[in-house]
Design an enzyme around this catalytic site. Structure first.
Site, PDB file in Angstrom:
ATOM      1  N   SER A  21       0.824  -1.217   0.000  1.00  0.00           N
ATOM      2  CA  SER A  21       0.000   0.000   0.000  1.00  0.00           C
ATOM      3  C   SER A  21       0.857   1.267   0.000  1.00  0.00           C
ATOM      4  O   SER A  21       0.319   2.378  -0.044  1.00  0.00           O
ATOM      5  CB  SER A  21      -0.951  -0.009   1.196  1.00  0.00           C
ATOM      6  OG  SER A  21      -0.246  -0.016   2.414  1.00  0.00           O
ATOM      7  N   GLU A  93       8.039  -2.235   9.831  1.00  0.00           N
ATOM      8  CA  GLU A  93       7.512  -3.573  10.139  1.00  0.00           C
ATOM      9  C   GLU A  93       7.257  -3.727  11.642  1.00  0.00           C
ATOM     10  O   GLU A  93       7.542  -4.773  12.237  1.00  0.00           O
ATOM     11  CB  GLU A  93       8.491  -4.667   9.666  1.00  0.00           C
ATOM     12  CG  GLU A  93       8.900  -4.559   8.209  1.00  0.00           C
ATOM     13  CD  GLU A  93       7.858  -5.066   7.219  1.00  0.00           C
ATOM     14  OE1 GLU A  93       6.760  -5.479   7.661  1.00  0.00           O
ATOM     15  OE2 GLU A  93       8.141  -5.018   6.018  1.00  0.00           O
ATOM     16  N   CYS A 154      -9.928  -7.467 -10.499  1.00  0.00           N
ATOM     17  CA  CYS A 154     -10.698  -6.673  -9.534  1.00  0.00           C
ATOM     18  C   CYS A 154     -10.295  -5.193  -9.532  1.00  0.00           C
ATOM     19  O   CYS A 154     -11.081  -4.323  -9.888  1.00  0.00           O
ATOM     20  CB  CYS A 154     -10.578  -7.263  -8.134  1.00  0.00           C
ATOM     21  SG  CYS A 154     -11.422  -6.243  -6.896  1.00  0.00           S
ATOM     22  N   HIS A 199     -12.541 -10.142  -1.573  1.00  0.00           N
ATOM     23  CA  HIS A 199     -11.603 -11.112  -2.164  1.00  0.00           C
ATOM     24  C   HIS A 199     -10.536 -11.572  -1.177  1.00  0.00           C
ATOM     25  O   HIS A 199      -9.483 -12.058  -1.589  1.00  0.00           O
ATOM     26  CB  HIS A 199     -10.963 -10.512  -3.427  1.00  0.00           C
ATOM     27  CG  HIS A 199     -11.927 -10.340  -4.560  1.00  0.00           C
ATOM     28  ND1 HIS A 199     -11.962  -9.236  -5.371  1.00  0.00           N
ATOM     29  CD2 HIS A 199     -12.939 -11.148  -4.977  1.00  0.00           C
ATOM     30  CE1 HIS A 199     -12.941  -9.373  -6.260  1.00  0.00           C
ATOM     31  NE2 HIS A 199     -13.551 -10.522  -6.033  1.00  0.00           N
TER      32      HIS A 199
HETATM   33  P1  ADP Z   1       4.491  -1.343   1.591  1.00  0.00           P
HETATM   34  O1  ADP Z   1       5.623  -0.841   2.415  1.00  0.00           O
HETATM   35  O2  ADP Z   1       3.143  -0.851   2.065  1.00  0.00           O
HETATM   36  O3  ADP Z   1       4.494  -2.842   1.408  1.00  0.00           O
HETATM   37  P2  ADP Z   1       5.941  -0.206  -0.684  1.00  0.00           P
HETATM   38  O4  ADP Z   1       6.238   1.233  -0.351  1.00  0.00           O
HETATM   39  O5  ADP Z   1       7.075  -1.170  -0.562  1.00  0.00           O
HETATM   40  O6  ADP Z   1       4.639  -0.694   0.114  1.00  0.00           O
HETATM   41  O7  ADP Z   1       5.443  -0.323  -2.186  1.00  0.00           O
HETATM   42  C1  ADP Z   1       4.388   0.464  -2.698  1.00  0.00           C
HETATM   43  C2  ADP Z   1       4.493   0.486  -4.219  1.00  0.00           C
HETATM   44  O8  ADP Z   1       4.343  -0.842  -4.730  1.00  0.00           O
HETATM   45  C3  ADP Z   1       3.409   1.282  -4.880  1.00  0.00           C
HETATM   46  O9  ADP Z   1       3.726   2.654  -4.872  1.00  0.00           O
HETATM   47  C4  ADP Z   1       3.411   0.661  -6.300  1.00  0.00           C
HETATM   48  O10 ADP Z   1       4.394   1.297  -7.092  1.00  0.00           O
HETATM   49  C5  ADP Z   1       3.861  -0.781  -6.064  1.00  0.00           C
HETATM   50  N1  ADP Z   1       2.828  -1.828  -6.154  1.00  0.00           N
HETATM   51  C6  ADP Z   1       3.048  -3.120  -6.518  1.00  0.00           C
HETATM   52  N2  ADP Z   1       1.914  -3.844  -6.430  1.00  0.00           N
HETATM   53  C7  ADP Z   1       0.932  -3.019  -6.029  1.00  0.00           C
HETATM   54  C8  ADP Z   1      -0.477  -3.174  -5.735  1.00  0.00           C
HETATM   55  N3  ADP Z   1      -1.112  -4.332  -5.892  1.00  0.00           N
HETATM   56  N4  ADP Z   1      -1.141  -2.099  -5.276  1.00  0.00           N
HETATM   57  C9  ADP Z   1      -0.528  -0.907  -5.131  1.00  0.00           C
HETATM   58  N5  ADP Z   1       0.784  -0.687  -5.393  1.00  0.00           N
HETATM   59  C10 ADP Z   1       1.514  -1.732  -5.826  1.00  0.00           C
HETATM   60 MG    MG Z   2       7.097  -1.891   3.551  1.00  0.00          MG
END
Ligand code: ADP
Ligand code: MG
Length: 219
Positions: A21, A93, A154, A199
């Site tokens: 996200s 985390e 979706c 989902h």
């Molecule tokens: P988190 O720390 O919440 O896991 P990150 O900052 O590592 O998220 O990664 C976010 C980025 O991942 C988004 O800005 C987008 O570029 C990419 N991304 C890959 N898959 C998705 C997805 N299903 N929904 C939204 N962003 C995604």
């Molecule tokens: Mg992260």
């Protein structure tokens, strides 16, 4: 979207939502200007659950920062790793830290440190994860993000993290994290997807909750 880029003493900011996200991305954007400001030393820490890559890194871009690993079951070590020059501390985390993290974060904000926390609000079962509910409650600001649902075709806003084992939804009674297993997130048979609520599938959840009497049996 982040209007703040400086250091706000004693302020707790939480960045939360499902996997993918943008929690880490937003955390990195939040500190982006600090290296150009005077007296804005900061440090990133995270639990020692997955130590393969010693940096904070978003899927989004190349920007990374060094990270200090803290034993997940002894978050008090955070207080030893931080020094008076650190005006801001970022905890990544945070859902994986044991309960002492609540105490540690309160201690840091009382010391006027600007604390940024990122972590999953919900586990793969769709239930509050570790100390995140506590940290979100005491926060001055909570940023909640959504991803894009990865279920076939979706694309709705995703608020949940789906755990898949051999491509099938993981059952409710599977352990949250396999600590000690080197391949926690890299296991070939295991993967995670961002999903919207309709989902998000957790086989065995209703039964487990009936058993725990969370849902009345006559529902
Ligand atoms: P988190 O720390 O919440 O896991 P990150 O900052 O590592 O998220 O990664 C976010 C980025 O991942 C988004 O800005 C987008 O570029 C990419 N991304 C890959 N898959 C998705 C997805 N299903 N929904 C939204 N962003 C995604
Ligand atoms: Mg992260």
């Amino acid at each position: 979207m982040m209007e703040e880029h400086g250091i706000i003493p004693g302020r707790l900011e939480v960045y939360t939502g499902p996997m993918k996200s943008g929690k880490t991305r937003q955390l990195l954007l939040r500190v982006d200007k600090l290296p150009y400001m005077n007296g804005c030393d900061f440090i990133f820490m995270k639990p020692d659950i997955d130590t393969r890559e010693p940096v904070i890194k978003s899927r989004f871009g190349k920007l990374t920062y060094d990270v200090t690993y803290i034993p997940h079951d002894n978050p008090y070590k955070i207080l030893e790793a931080v020094n008076p020059e650190h005006k801001l501390i970022g905890l990544e985390e945070a859902q994986f830290f044991s309960k002492g993290i609540e105490d540690v974060v309160e201690e840091l904000i009382e010391r006027d440190v600007n604390v940024l926390v990122s972590g999953l609000d919900l586990d793969f079962r769709g239930e509050p994860f570790g100390s995140m509910p506590y940290l979100m409650s005491i926060a001055d600001k909570v940023h909640k993000f959504t991803a894009v649902c990865e279920y076939d075709g979706c694309d709705s806003p995703a608020t949940r993290t789906q755990r898949l084992v051999n491509g099938e939804p993981a059952r409710y009674d599977e352990p949250l994290v396999k600590i000690g297993d080197e391949e926690i997130q890299g296991a070939k048979n295991e993967s995670y997807e961002a999903r919207c609520l309709p989902h998000h599938f957790v086989p065995g959840r209703e039964e487990a909750r009936h058993k725990a009497k969370i849902i009345p049996l006559n529902k």
